[in-house]
Design an enzyme around this catalytic site. Structure first.
Site, PDB file in Angstrom:
ATOM      1  N   LYS A   1       0.888  -1.174  -0.184  1.00  0.00           N
ATOM      2  CA  LYS A   1      -0.108  -0.107  -0.088  1.00  0.00           C
ATOM      3  C   LYS A   1       0.692   1.314   0.006  1.00  0.00           C
ATOM      4  O   LYS A   1       0.559   2.197  -0.574  1.00  0.00           O
ATOM      5  CB  LYS A   1      -0.933   0.004   1.156  1.00  0.00           C
ATOM      6  CG  LYS A   1      -2.116  -1.000   1.210  1.00  0.00           C
ATOM      7  CD  LYS A   1      -3.168  -1.024   2.256  1.00  0.00           C
ATOM      8  CE  LYS A   1      -3.724  -2.287   2.447  1.00  0.00           C
ATOM      9  NZ  LYS A   1      -4.630  -2.561   1.248  1.00  0.00           N
TER      10      LYS A   1
ATOM     11  N   ASN B   1       2.406   1.625  -3.460  1.00  0.00           N
ATOM     12  CA  ASN B   1       1.499   2.002  -4.480  1.00  0.00           C
ATOM     13  C   ASN B   1       1.108   3.429  -4.344  1.00  0.00           C
ATOM     14  O   ASN B   1       0.799   4.084  -5.309  1.00  0.00           O
ATOM     15  CB  ASN B   1       0.259   1.212  -3.977  1.00  0.00           C
ATOM     16  CG  ASN B   1       0.480  -0.406  -4.400  1.00  0.00           C
ATOM     17  OD1 ASN B   1       1.245  -0.615  -5.124  1.00  0.00           O
ATOM     18  ND2 ASN B   1      -0.457  -1.118  -3.995  1.00  0.00           N
TER      19      ASN B   1
ATOM     20  N   ASP C   1      -5.286   2.814  -3.172  1.00  0.00           N
ATOM     21  CA  ASP C   1      -4.003   3.592  -3.115  1.00  0.00           C
ATOM     22  C   ASP C   1      -3.962   4.591  -4.139  1.00  0.00           C
ATOM     23  O   ASP C   1      -3.259   5.759  -3.691  1.00  0.00           O
ATOM     24  CB  ASP C   1      -2.886   2.454  -3.227  1.00  0.00           C
ATOM     25  CG  ASP C   1      -3.049   1.362  -2.156  1.00  0.00           C
ATOM     26  OD1 ASP C   1      -3.436   1.721  -1.014  1.00  0.00           O
ATOM     27  OD2 ASP C   1      -2.622   0.109  -2.418  1.00  0.00           O
TER      28      ASP C   1
HETATM   29  O1  RIB Z   1      -4.244  -1.969  -1.707  1.00  0.00           O
HETATM   30  C1  RIB Z   1      -3.677  -3.031  -2.367  1.00  0.00           C
HETATM   31  C2  RIB Z   1      -2.328  -3.554  -2.096  1.00  0.00           C
HETATM   32  O2  RIB Z   1      -2.440  -4.186  -0.693  1.00  0.00           O
HETATM   33  C3  RIB Z   1      -1.887  -4.472  -2.834  1.00  0.00           C
HETATM   34  O3  RIB Z   1      -0.878  -4.089  -3.984  1.00  0.00           O
HETATM   35  C4  RIB Z   1      -0.875  -5.391  -1.778  1.00  0.00           C
HETATM   36  O4  RIB Z   1       0.363  -5.446  -1.597  1.00  0.00           O
HETATM   37  C5  RIB Z   1      -1.636  -5.385  -0.568  1.00  0.00           C
HETATM   38  O5  RIB Z   1      -1.064  -5.512   0.714  1.00  0.00           O
END
Ligand code: RIB
Length: 303
Positions: free
Chosen positions: A40, A43, A244
């Site tokens: 997260k 991202n 995210d």
């Molecule tokens: O919010 C999505 C993310 O949460 C994914 O990319 C994964 O890594 C998860 O933990």
């Protein structure tokens, strides 16, 4: 121009696309397997990096392990214009998320590995970096203690914090007084406010609590009215990372002085674009891609 610091997880997503979810003791065939960058924290940093221009700065503070995943994840952050001066390497495995993609939606098992080692204990330069930030972004894939120490420090130094309490945990409540924006989804908001009704929780945190509602958009209370920003109807390929993207775009817009409502519309457009491609980061838009969409608003100017 903005300087945003994301502190959080950096993980490899191991994604299995399937038409069948196995029952206990059952083996089923999957359709496709992929490994893509995730976590997260990372991202959200990448979402901001994609929107940024050459005058913006995006920093990631986090940790990876000593393995092949780490190399690929660091390379990916670099390619997305993230400053990694404060990403450490620890003798652990890199964080991993096992994602089952079924009917275009996801189920995730997350194993923190190195992400659990992110700690403020030895920080020096990091505190200076935070003091001079326009905005700091936190989520829940690193320890609560680390998040709490950062939130308290930022509060003391009047640095704004977006706190995305995902995944939900029982201690989240302790952070709320130290942060400026709280961005749970509907489920996380129920965990956070012990099943209070939505109106009561929004009114308790004017201009601070933003609840995302998936296809129904997002809501917040502006001090006078509850405002709902509708979602944009999307051809969904993969919802992983939509939250995210939303948080990253929200951070970018707020750090660039957009109003809360306008920043939410900007974040809504970014997450609308993100779900149309595979992978948590696969569909995160650049600012140019945002501008090509008819929902892009003229007032969204970034210096
Ligand atoms: O919010 C999505 C993310 O949460 C994914 O990319 C994964 O890594 C998860 O933990």
């Amino acid at each position: 121009m903005s300087k945003i610091i994301v502190i959080g997880s950096i993980s490899m997503d191991l994604v299995m696309e399937t038409n069948q979810i196995p029952n206990q003791g059952e083996t089923v065939f999957g359709e496709q397997f992929s490994m893509v960058p995730g976590g997260k924290g990372a991202n959200q940093a990448v979402a901001i990096g994609r929107l940024s221009n050459e005058r913006d700065k995006v920093y990631m503070i986090g940790a990876v392990g000593k393995d092949a995943f780490a190399e690929q994840l660091l390379m990916n952050l670099k390619e997305n214009q993230i400053d990694m001066s404060f990403v450490g390497t620890v003798p652990q495995s890199t964080g991993v998320a096992q994602i089952t993609l079924y009917e275009k939606d996801n189920r995730i098992i997350y194993c923190p590995g190195a992400n659990a080692k992110v700690s403020t204990n030895d920080w020096q330069e990091e505190w200076d970096l935070l003091k001079n930030a326009d905005l700091v972004v936190l989520q829940n894939e690193i320890s609560h203690e680390t998040n709490l120490a950062i939130a308290q420090f930022c509060h003391e130094h009047q640095v704004k914090v977006i706190y995305n309490p995902a995944p939900a945990r029982k201690t989240d409540f302790e952070l709320l007084e130290y942060v400026d924006f709280i961005t749970p989804n509907e489920y996380e908001s129920q965990q956070l406010f012990a099943n209070q009704n939505q109106e009561a929780m929004l009114k308790a945190y004017p201009n601070k609590l933003i609840v995302t509602l998936g296809e129904k958009g997002s809501v917040f209370y502006d001090g006078n009215n509850i405002k709902q920003v509708p979602a944009i109807k999307s051809e969904v390929v993969d919802t992983t990372g939509a939250g995210d993207t939303f948080n990253g775009a929200l951070a970018y817009a707020l750090a660039n002085q957009l109003s809360t409502e306008s920043a939410l519309k900007f974040a809504t457009l970014a997450s609308h674009l993100s779900v149309q491609k595979f992978g948590a980061q696969g569909g995160m838009p650049t600012l140019e891609e945002m501008k090509e969409n008819k929902a892009y608003e003229k007032e969204w100017t970034f210096k």
